[in-house]
Design a protein around this motif. Sequence first.
Motif, short mmCIF file in Angstrom:
data_model
loop_
_atom_site.label_atom_id
_atom_site.label_comp_id
_atom_site.label_asym_id
_atom_site.label_seq_id
_atom_site.Cartn_x
_atom_site.Cartn_y
_atom_site.Cartn_z
N HIS A 111 -153.92 -113.22 -34.14
CA HIS A 111 -154.46 -112.12 -34.01
C HIS A 111 -154.43 -110.70 -34.75
O HIS A 111 -155.29 -110.20 -35.24
CB HIS A 111 -154.39 -111.71 -32.50
CG HIS A 111 -155.29 -110.57 -32.02
ND1 HIS A 111 -156.77 -110.78 -31.51
CD2 HIS A 111 -155.02 -109.23 -31.59
CE1 HIS A 111 -157.27 -109.81 -31.24
NE2 HIS A 111 -156.09 -108.68 -31.36
N HIS A 115 -156.68 -108.41 -37.38
CA HIS A 115 -156.89 -106.90 -37.17
C HIS A 115 -156.62 -106.60 -38.67
O HIS A 115 -157.53 -105.79 -39.19
CB HIS A 115 -155.86 -106.34 -36.29
CG HIS A 115 -156.51 -106.41 -34.86
ND1 HIS A 115 -157.44 -105.40 -34.54
CD2 HIS A 115 -155.79 -106.62 -33.81
CE1 HIS A 115 -157.61 -105.61 -33.28
NE2 HIS A 115 -156.50 -106.15 -32.80
N ASP A 302 -161.28 -105.24 -30.99
CA ASP A 302 -161.13 -106.82 -30.84
C ASP A 302 -162.52 -107.41 -31.37
O ASP A 302 -163.53 -106.80 -30.73
CB ASP A 302 -160.62 -107.40 -29.64
CG ASP A 302 -159.36 -107.30 -29.42
OD1 ASP A 302 -158.44 -106.98 -30.37
OD2 ASP A 302 -158.70 -107.26 -28.47
ZN ZN Z 1 -156.65 -106.96 -30.85
#
Ligand code: ZN
Length: 338
Positions: A111, A115, A302
Amino acid sequence: MNILAVESSCDETAVAIVRDGRQVLTDCIASQVELHKVYGGVVPEIASRKHVEAIYGLADQALAETGLTRADIDAVAVTYAPGLIGAVLVGVNFAKAAAMALDVPLIPVHHIRGHIAANYLAFPELKPPFLCLVVSGGHTMIVEVADYTKMRILGTTLDDAAGECFDKVGRVLGMPYPGGAAMDRAAQSGDDTRYPMPRSKPGANPYDMSFSGLKTAALNTIHHAQQVGEELDIPSVAASFSAAVSDTLVPRVVRALEETGHKKLAVAGGVAANSRIRGDILKAAEKLGVQVYLPPLKLCGDNAAMIGAQGYYEYLAGNTAGMELNAYATKSILGETI
Ligand code: ZN
Ligand code: KG4
């Protein structure tokens, strides 16, 4: 190469289609924020259930919006770590099923690497090597991005993440979850010197940082005012706190830039949306003659497009997985299990 990308690590269900790591064909997000607001934070079980409900529809929506068919999808990328385990599992299982049904490669994406890759979408000219300040709800670190899939962690928070602290202080001030954006808005009209807040001193590793002392100091300031019946100047608490967070991050980034000699600095993660941090980073970088990459606010939080971007480079590096792929609540950005 068209990658169908899936993100479900926290409270946003997201499916995107990204071409060759750089071009977002569509980026569909179903946010659960309103659902979790009443509880003041993310309720993991509710998050998992809502991901299950949303994910298939979002994938259909992504195809419909681009006019592509299933046959046009060349690979499926998915966040496999870190995050709320039940939530990450929904995305991983969906991605496995999709990759198997379409008979295309399955690409696991960390994850936080995602980003960082949001910057590739915002800035087509950006290529490693560069330095990246990662500031999200769960992570705060300074990373050297040597290549698309080769990274070195220079420093990290020793306790809380910056976003976590924004949310906690925001919550105690009565702001809705997640508090970071509300704190930022409130800070605009505040005096950042009104409430003195501590800045953590560099320790053994000068790039490491700490936010728990600052968080406690902010909470003590609020509780003290409540106890003695003093009216709290909320915008100034928010401004003083934001300044202290920025003063913790920026000097360490400056030092890292000076010592590594990098001339490019990217910023990533939800807290990268913070106006105080963005402003201070820009000022510091200008003095150093460093080019700064600050993604637009939509790409800071996100989303699945960032997973599709990083997924492309993971695929080129040969980092694909089989049906044995598992989800992990914690995992280092370097791929090690913590
Ligand atoms: Zn995040
Ligand atoms: O990267 P992200 O969307 O999720 C994680 O991977 O954690 O980051 C979410 C965090 C939350 O803590 C949220 O309050 C914070 O980013 N955030 C902000 C701002 N916008 C979002 N914090 C400070 N200022 C903002 N403008």
